[in-house]
Structures are given as structure tokens and as C-alpha cells.
Design a protein around this motif. Structure first.
Motif, PDB file in Angstrom:
ATOM      1  N   GLN A   1       0.845  -1.186   0.000  1.00  0.00           N
ATOM      2  CA  GLN A   1       0.000   0.000   0.000  1.00  0.00           C
ATOM      3  C   GLN A   1       0.885   1.242   0.000  1.00  0.00           C
ATOM      4  N   THR A   2       0.699   2.099  -0.995  1.00  0.00           N
ATOM      5  CA  THR A   2       1.503   3.321  -1.108  1.00  0.00           C
ATOM      6  C   THR A   2       0.573   4.535  -1.171  1.00  0.00           C
TER       7      THR A   2
ATOM      8  N   VAL B   1       0.781  -1.190  -5.070  1.00  0.00           N
ATOM      9  CA  VAL B   1       1.812  -1.641  -6.007  1.00  0.00           C
ATOM     10  C   VAL B   1       1.946  -3.137  -5.778  1.00  0.00           C
ATOM     11  N   ILE B   2       1.852  -3.894  -6.849  1.00  0.00           N
ATOM     12  CA  ILE B   2       1.967  -5.343  -6.755  1.00  0.00           C
ATOM     13  C   ILE B   2       3.421  -5.730  -7.022  1.00  0.00           C
ATOM     14  N   ILE B   3       4.031  -6.359  -6.025  1.00  0.00           N
ATOM     15  CA  ILE B   3       5.398  -6.871  -6.162  1.00  0.00           C
ATOM     16  C   ILE B   3       5.261  -8.342  -6.527  1.00  0.00           C
TER      17      ILE B   3
ATOM     18  N   LEU C   1      10.107   8.275  -1.154  1.00  0.00           N
ATOM     19  CA  LEU C   1      11.185   7.359  -0.794  1.00  0.00           C
ATOM     20  C   LEU C   1      10.693   6.239   0.114  1.00  0.00           C
ATOM     21  N   ALA C   2       9.856   6.558   1.091  1.00  0.00           N
ATOM     22  CA  ALA C   2       9.359   5.534   2.014  1.00  0.00           C
ATOM     23  C   ALA C   2       8.574   4.458   1.269  1.00  0.00           C
ATOM     24  N   ASP C   3       7.727   4.871   0.311  1.00  0.00           N
ATOM     25  CA  ASP C   3       6.973   3.891  -0.473  1.00  0.00           C
ATOM     26  C   ASP C   3       7.903   3.001  -1.291  1.00  0.00           C
ATOM     27  N   ASN C   4       8.912   3.601  -1.898  1.00  0.00           N
ATOM     28  CA  ASN C   4       9.856   2.816  -2.700  1.00  0.00           C
ATOM     29  C   ASN C   4      10.673   1.859  -1.827  1.00  0.00           C
ATOM     30  N   ILE C   5      11.006   2.280  -0.638  1.00  0.00           N
ATOM     31  CA  ILE C   5      11.731   1.395   0.277  1.00  0.00           C
ATOM     32  C   ILE C   5      10.840   0.222   0.675  1.00  0.00           C
ATOM     33  N   ASP C   6       9.556   0.484   0.902  1.00  0.00           N
ATOM     34  CA  ASP C   6       8.623  -0.603   1.200  1.00  0.00           C
ATOM     35  C   ASP C   6       8.549  -1.584   0.032  1.00  0.00           C
TER      36      ASP C   6
END
Length: 142
Positions: free
Chosen positions: A8-9, A14-16, A92-97
Motif C-alpha cells: 500500500q503506497t 503496487v503489486i510486487i 522514498l518511504a513507499d519505494n523502500i517498502d
């Protein structure tokens, strides 16, 4: 193990995805573009450390200064979003997640350990092995 993780961003989910063998060629091309110091940092850092704010903050100058587009390209390989989405829509926090989820789902430590094992030099018999064999009988010389 699940084949996807939904992160969740602030810009929506975003599906990994768990990478198939064919995806690794694209991932390796994206990783090759990262500055070597960033790759060494990620390789030598545990998943827990990558989720640790202090560790990540120490990494920020390198990411921001040298590798932000390349970092987003790596995330794009493992997600359902393109690099531009990671670069312009997520903080940045979302990308780190997303990175933490990709490392977890794709069992990065296991892959790195397997590659190191394959790339390790094979053991060459030492001179002790040769010394343990019986010596050939000497022949008299005239």
C-alpha cells in the motif's frame, strides 16, 4: 509462498511479483546500471537492515546523487509499475517498502548465497595429496 505482495503506497497499491527466470535477465540489466558502491551496499545488507531507517538514511545520498533512475528501474522489474511511476509518483518511504517486499518475496539472501556458492573456486588438491602417494622407484643411472 505467495507469488505477489501488495504494497500500500500513497499513490495506490503496487503489486510486487515473484520473479520468473525470464525476469532475471531484465533485473540483471537494471542492476548492472547501478553504481557499484550501491550494489555492494545492497549485497552486504540484510533485509532487516534494509528496513531499518538509520541504515536506509545512510544510503540516501548515494541513491539520490547517483542512482535514483536506475534504482527505480530495478523496482519496476519486480513490480506492476514502470520506473517512471516509482520515480514520479512514489516517495522514498513507499519505494523502500517496495524494495523490502521484493527482497522478501524473491528470497534475495538465498539467491545471493547460491550464486556465491556456484562462483566459489573449486578446491584444488594440495601438495599433501601428492606427498601421500608412493614414490616411483628410482632407476639407476649410468
Amino acid at each position: 509462498m505467495d507469488k505477489t505482495i501488495e504494497v500500500q503506497t500513497s499513490a495506490g497499491p503496487v503489486i510486487i511479483k515473484k520473479l520468473a527466470m525470464a525476469d532475471y535477465a531484465e533485473l540483471l540489466r537494471a542492476l548492472k546500471k547501478l553504481p557499484s558502491k550501491l550494489g555492494k551496499f545492497i549485497e552486504g545488507t540484510s533485509k532487516e537492515d534494509l528496513q531499518n531507517n538509520e541504515t536506509l538514511f545512510s544510503m540516501l545520498p548515494t541513491i539520490v546523487a547517483d542512482a535514483l533512475p536506475e534504482f527505480c528501474a530495478v523496482l519496476a522489474v519486480a513490480s506492476d509499475k514502470d520506473a517512471d511511476f516509482h520515480l514520479t509518483q512514489l516517495d522514498l518511504a513507499d519505494n523502500i517498502d517496495c524494495l523490502a517486499a521484493a527482497l522478501e518475496l524473491n528470497d534475495y539472501k538465498r539467491i545471493a548465497a547460491a550464486i556465491k556458492k556456484i562462483m566459489a573456486p573449486t578446491q584444488v588438491p594440495t601438495s599433501q595429496t601428492a606427498a601421500e602417494e608412493p614414490a616411483a622407484p628410482e632407476t639407476p643411472q649410468n
